[in-house]
Write a protein that holds these residues in place. Structure first.
Motif, PDB file in Angstrom:
ATOM      1  N   ASP A   1     -24.824 -30.433 -22.067  1.00  0.00           N
ATOM      2  CA  ASP A   1     -24.350 -31.816 -22.146  1.00  0.00           C
ATOM      3  C   ASP A   1     -22.865 -31.925 -22.471  1.00  0.00           C
ATOM      4  OD1 ASP A   1     -26.916 -32.801 -21.614  1.00  0.00           O
ATOM      5  OD2 ASP A   1     -27.475 -32.693 -23.730  1.00  0.00           O
TER       6      ASP A   1
ATOM      7  N   PHE B   1     -13.095 -31.423 -16.367  1.00  0.00           N
ATOM      8  CA  PHE B   1     -11.866 -32.143 -16.052  1.00  0.00           C
ATOM      9  C   PHE B   1     -10.668 -31.227 -16.248  1.00  0.00           C
ATOM     10  CE2 PHE B   1     -15.042 -35.173 -17.284  1.00  0.00           C
ATOM     11  CZ  PHE B   1     -14.887 -36.207 -16.381  1.00  0.00           C
TER      12      PHE B   1
ATOM     13  N   VAL C   1     -18.842 -31.983 -22.211  1.00  0.00           N
ATOM     14  CA  VAL C   1     -17.753 -32.318 -21.299  1.00  0.00           C
ATOM     15  C   VAL C   1     -16.691 -31.251 -21.524  1.00  0.00           C
ATOM     16  CG1 VAL C   1     -15.983 -34.018 -20.716  1.00  0.00           C
ATOM     17  CG2 VAL C   1     -18.284 -34.778 -21.379  1.00  0.00           C
TER      18      VAL C   1
ATOM     19  N   GLN D   1     -21.387 -24.158 -19.855  1.00  0.00           N
ATOM     20  CA  GLN D   1     -22.332 -25.169 -19.371  1.00  0.00           C
ATOM     21  C   GLN D   1     -23.777 -24.748 -19.625  1.00  0.00           C
ATOM     22  OE1 GLN D   1     -20.680 -25.353 -15.380  1.00  0.00           O
ATOM     23  NE2 GLN D   1     -20.058 -27.476 -15.717  1.00  0.00           N
TER      24      GLN D   1
ATOM     25  N   ASP E   1     -14.679 -30.859 -11.540  1.00  0.00           N
ATOM     26  CA  ASP E   1     -15.514 -31.695 -10.675  1.00  0.00           C
ATOM     27  C   ASP E   1     -15.336 -33.182 -11.014  1.00  0.00           C
ATOM     28  OD1 ASP E   1     -17.008 -32.152 -13.005  1.00  0.00           O
ATOM     29  OD2 ASP E   1     -18.672 -30.886 -12.370  1.00  0.00           O
ATOM     30  N   ASN E   2     -14.583 -33.465 -12.058  1.00  0.00           N
ATOM     31  CA  ASN E   2     -14.303 -34.828 -12.528  1.00  0.00           C
ATOM     32  C   ASN E   2     -15.567 -35.605 -12.899  1.00  0.00           C
ATOM     33  OD1 ASN E   2     -11.449 -34.615 -12.371  1.00  0.00           O
ATOM     34  ND2 ASN E   2     -11.604 -34.854 -10.163  1.00  0.00           N
ATOM     35  N   ARG E   3     -16.598 -34.860 -13.250  1.00  0.00           N
ATOM     36  CA  ARG E   3     -17.826 -35.440 -13.790  1.00  0.00           C
ATOM     37  C   ARG E   3     -18.121 -34.816 -15.151  1.00  0.00           C
ATOM     38  NH1 ARG E   3     -19.877 -33.455  -9.319  1.00  0.00           N
ATOM     39  NH2 ARG E   3     -21.633 -32.540 -10.413  1.00  0.00           N
ATOM     40  N   THR E   4     -18.149 -33.494 -15.169  1.00  0.00           N
ATOM     41  CA  THR E   4     -18.409 -32.774 -16.421  1.00  0.00           C
ATOM     42  C   THR E   4     -17.296 -31.799 -16.752  1.00  0.00           C
ATOM     43  OG1 THR E   4     -19.696 -31.076 -15.276  1.00  0.00           O
ATOM     44  CG2 THR E   4     -20.916 -32.954 -16.179  1.00  0.00           C
TER      45      THR E   4
END
Length: 121
Positions: A34, A78, A36, A29, A73-76
């Motif tokens: 940016d 998975f 995923v 990260q 976190d199911n945002r960035t």
């Protein structure tokens, strides 16, 4: 970015496995803010292997996968669990797609690739 630790890491203590995985995710990260990230479950082994091995067994793999799933976190970040498509009705790696009760046959990697294409995009 797809990350998957293999069965060799199943022998690590649970907390150190999760901590190391967390550090790896954080470093990625930092380097690619940016991105995923998809952290993948450790693939299970066949029932025969699981029943005979005190370290590389499905209950231990499930414990480790639960820790890996906590990183999502199911945002960035998975969590993906390919075991959904490579395991039999009892939750063990299907014998017909492995040559050593642990690894997929090369000719069966398409099952994994198709899963990633479907769930990871």
């Amino acid at each position: 970015i797809f990350i998957m630790l293999g069965l060799n890491e199943a022998g690590y203590p649970l907390d150190s496995l999760k901590e190391r995985y967390r550090q790896d995710v954080e470093q990625i990260q930092e380097l690619q803010p940016d991105a995923v990230i998809f952290v993948q479950a450790i693939m299970k082994v066949t029932k025969d292997k699981s029943d005979k091995d005190p370290i590389f067994n499905n209950p231990g793999i499930e414990e480790r996968n639960a820790r890996i799933a906590e990183l999502a976190d199911n945002r960035t970040v998975f969590y993906l669990d390919v075991n959904e498509v490579v395991c039999d009705e009892n939750g063990a790696l299907r014998k017909d797609i492995t040559f050593d009760n642990i690894h997929l046959l090369g000719s069966k990697y398409d099952i994994w690739v198709d899963y990633l294409k479907q769930k990871g995009i």
